[in-house]
Design an enzyme around this catalytic site. Structure first.
Site, PDB file in Angstrom:
ATOM      1  N   ASN A   9      60.985  23.317   2.310  1.00 48.92           N
ATOM      2  CA  ASN A   9      61.378  22.094   1.605  1.00 48.92           C
ATOM      3  C   ASN A   9      60.446  20.969   2.055  1.00 48.92           C
ATOM      4  O   ASN A   9      60.593  20.447   3.156  1.00 48.92           O
ATOM      5  CB  ASN A   9      62.840  21.769   1.937  1.00 48.92           C
ATOM      6  CG  ASN A   9      63.287  20.451   1.325  1.00 48.92           C
ATOM      7  OD1 ASN A   9      62.568  19.853   0.516  1.00 48.92           O
ATOM      8  ND2 ASN A   9      64.465  19.993   1.710  1.00 48.92           N
ATOM      9  N   LYS A  11      60.229  18.022   0.977  1.00 47.33           N
ATOM     10  CA  LYS A  11      60.831  16.680   0.856  1.00 47.33           C
ATOM     11  C   LYS A  11      59.826  15.720   0.193  1.00 47.33           C
ATOM     12  O   LYS A  11      59.048  16.154  -0.655  1.00 47.33           O
ATOM     13  CB  LYS A  11      61.326  16.196   2.226  1.00 47.33           C
ATOM     14  CG  LYS A  11      62.241  17.244   2.896  1.00 47.33           C
ATOM     15  CD  LYS A  11      62.979  16.752   4.101  1.00 47.33           C
ATOM     16  CE  LYS A  11      63.845  17.877   4.650  1.00 47.33           C
ATOM     17  NZ  LYS A  11      64.656  17.472   5.790  1.00 47.33           N
ATOM     18  N   HIS A  96      71.333  18.841  -1.006  1.00 44.99           N
ATOM     19  CA  HIS A  96      70.784  18.628   0.327  1.00 44.99           C
ATOM     20  C   HIS A  96      71.493  17.421   0.952  1.00 44.99           C
ATOM     21  O   HIS A  96      71.830  16.468   0.242  1.00 44.99           O
ATOM     22  CB  HIS A  96      69.272  18.389   0.239  1.00 44.99           C
ATOM     23  CG  HIS A  96      68.617  18.447   1.576  1.00 44.99           C
ATOM     24  ND1 HIS A  96      68.667  17.401   2.456  1.00 44.99           N
ATOM     25  CD2 HIS A  96      67.926  19.439   2.193  1.00 44.99           C
ATOM     26  CE1 HIS A  96      68.029  17.741   3.564  1.00 44.99           C
ATOM     27  NE2 HIS A  96      67.573  18.972   3.431  1.00 44.99           N
ATOM     28  N   GLU A  98      70.420  15.005   2.511  1.00 43.53           N
ATOM     29  CA  GLU A  98      69.740  13.725   2.247  1.00 43.53           C
ATOM     30  C   GLU A  98      70.122  13.185   0.870  1.00 43.53           C
ATOM     31  O   GLU A  98      70.212  11.977   0.668  1.00 43.53           O
ATOM     32  CB  GLU A  98      68.218  13.917   2.393  1.00 43.53           C
ATOM     33  CG  GLU A  98      67.835  14.122   3.856  1.00 43.53           C
ATOM     34  CD  GLU A  98      66.637  15.022   4.083  1.00 43.53           C
ATOM     35  OE1 GLU A  98      65.881  15.287   3.132  1.00 43.53           O
ATOM     36  OE2 GLU A  98      66.468  15.475   5.234  1.00 43.53           O
ATOM     37  N   GLU A 168      72.978  23.889   6.570  1.00 39.59           N
ATOM     38  CA  GLU A 168      72.116  22.943   7.275  1.00 39.59           C
ATOM     39  C   GLU A 168      72.981  21.926   8.006  1.00 39.59           C
ATOM     40  O   GLU A 168      73.398  20.920   7.398  1.00 39.59           O
ATOM     41  CB  GLU A 168      71.205  22.210   6.285  1.00 39.59           C
ATOM     42  CG  GLU A 168      70.280  23.123   5.511  1.00 39.59           C
ATOM     43  CD  GLU A 168      69.008  22.398   5.051  1.00 39.59           C
ATOM     44  OE1 GLU A 168      67.923  22.898   5.327  1.00 39.59           O
ATOM     45  OE2 GLU A 168      69.116  21.313   4.449  1.00 39.59           O
ATOM     46  N   GLY A 174      65.687  17.539  11.134  1.00 35.22           N
ATOM     47  CA  GLY A 174      64.652  16.586  11.532  1.00 35.22           C
ATOM     48  C   GLY A 174      64.840  16.000  12.922  1.00 35.22           C
ATOM     49  O   GLY A 174      64.176  15.029  13.284  1.00 35.22           O
ATOM     50  N   SER A 214      65.706  21.995  11.964  1.00 39.69           N
ATOM     51  CA  SER A 214      64.790  22.160  13.098  1.00 39.69           C
ATOM     52  C   SER A 214      64.448  23.626  13.375  1.00 39.69           C
ATOM     53  O   SER A 214      64.231  24.018  14.527  1.00 39.69           O
ATOM     54  CB  SER A 214      65.348  21.486  14.346  1.00 39.69           C
ATOM     55  OG  SER A 214      65.459  20.085  14.135  1.00 39.69           O
TER      56      SER A 214
HETATM   57  P1  13P Z   1      63.795  20.168   9.337  1.00 41.46           P
HETATM   58  O1  13P Z   1      63.313  21.606   9.390  1.00 41.46           O
HETATM   59  O2  13P Z   1      62.692  19.176   9.328  1.00 41.46           O
HETATM   60  O3  13P Z   1      64.833  19.910  10.396  1.00 41.46           O
HETATM   61  O4  13P Z   1      64.528  19.989   7.928  1.00 41.46           O
HETATM   62  C1  13P Z   1      65.434  20.947   7.510  1.00 41.46           C
HETATM   63  C2  13P Z   1      65.790  20.671   6.111  1.00 41.46           C
HETATM   64  O5  13P Z   1      66.385  19.650   5.801  1.00 41.46           O
HETATM   65  C3  13P Z   1      65.375  21.642   5.086  1.00 41.46           C
HETATM   66  O6  13P Z   1      65.968  21.389   3.867  1.00 41.46           O
END
Ligand code: 13P
Length: 251
Positions: A9, A11, A96, A98, A168, A174, A214
């Site tokens: 992903n 983003k 997601h 976010e 997740e 992150g 992560s």
């Molecule tokens: P990270 O791997 O940067 O923690 O992000 C995970 C994520 O949100 C994948 O959709």
């Protein structure tokens, strides 16, 4: 046998030029490699078609990061499932954390998005996961159950069979703090149990459940070794070809 998947992903990262370099490097590095998983790249909307062109030649799959809950018309800035289908996009991330946090997406809206995607034969990668407070107050199972019940469990068995679930935990995204292998396995087994109760064992056994948060080249192998962890949804580490490829080779 359920499918193993490693999905990147991206983003809101990369210029077109950087994105093309990343997708072409990944395609080249994985050319002729017998990966034990399907590899899915989720670039931003403007790069989907470019990425699809590479994917056609290399066996990669391309996913969108979002889709509109509306089907068409006067919704400025939105992208419909029909549009994604018209450029042969195979998967789409839905819900997601976010999107839930910054854009206020609710389970009811996510249910509409899932429905739109399935009508166009695009597989949703449906994200669930608890906040840190929710884990600390031991309500994480309840939170994930509600996200699944309100976002996905309206589907019939045939529809649900097209869905990929991604767990997740929001506190792991992150942050560099990944769920432990035991925490991931515990939640994945719980999710599979909920799917078993709703759709039966065969459907549950065939559902791919990804871990995200992560996950990186160092910890992927241990996470993926769990019986209910069928791969990963990778954020930061998917932006670097070498790291992402190591994760893909972690099975
Ligand atoms: P990270 O791997 O940067 O923690 O992000 C995970 C994520 O949100 C994948 O959709």
């Amino acid at each position: 046998m359920r499918k193993k998947i490693v999905a990147g992903n991206w983003k809101m990262n990369k210029t077109f030029q950087d994105a093309e370099e990343l997708v072409s490097t990944i395609a080249e590095e994985l050319d002729g490699v017998d990966t034990k998983c399907e590899v899915v790249l989720c670039p931003p909307f403007p790069y989907l078609e470019m990425a699809s062109d590479y994917a056609d030649e290399s066996g990669l799959q391309i996913a969108a990061q979002n889709v509109s809950e509306y089907t068409q018309g006067a919704y400025t800035g939105e992208v419909s499932a029909d549009m994604l289908a018209s450029i042969e996009i195979g998967y789409c991330i839905v819900g997601h954390s976010e999107r839930r946090k910054y854009f206020g997406e609710t389970n009811a809206q996510l249910a509409l998005k899932v429905e739109n995607l399935l009508e166009h034969a695009i597989k949703p990668i449906f994200c669930v996961g608890e906040l840190l407070d929710e884990r600390n107050s031991n309500s994480h199972f309840e939170v994930v159950k509600q996200q699944l019940s309100e976002g996905l469990f309206q589907l019939n068995e045939d529809e649900f069979s097209e869905v990929v679930v991604a767990y997740e935990p929001v506190w792991a995204i992150g942050t560099g703090v990944t769920a432990t292998s035991a925490q991931a396995q515990e939640m994945h087994a719980y999710i599979r149990q909920l799917i078993t109760e709703k759709y039966g064992k065969t459907v549950a056994d065939n559902t791919t459940i990804l871990y995200g948060g992560s996950c990186n080249a160092k910890n992927a192998k241990e996470l993926f070794a769990n019986p209910d962890v069928d791969g990963g949804l990778i954020g930061g580490a998917s932006l670097v070809a070498e790291d992402f490829i190591k994760i893909v080779k972690s099975f």
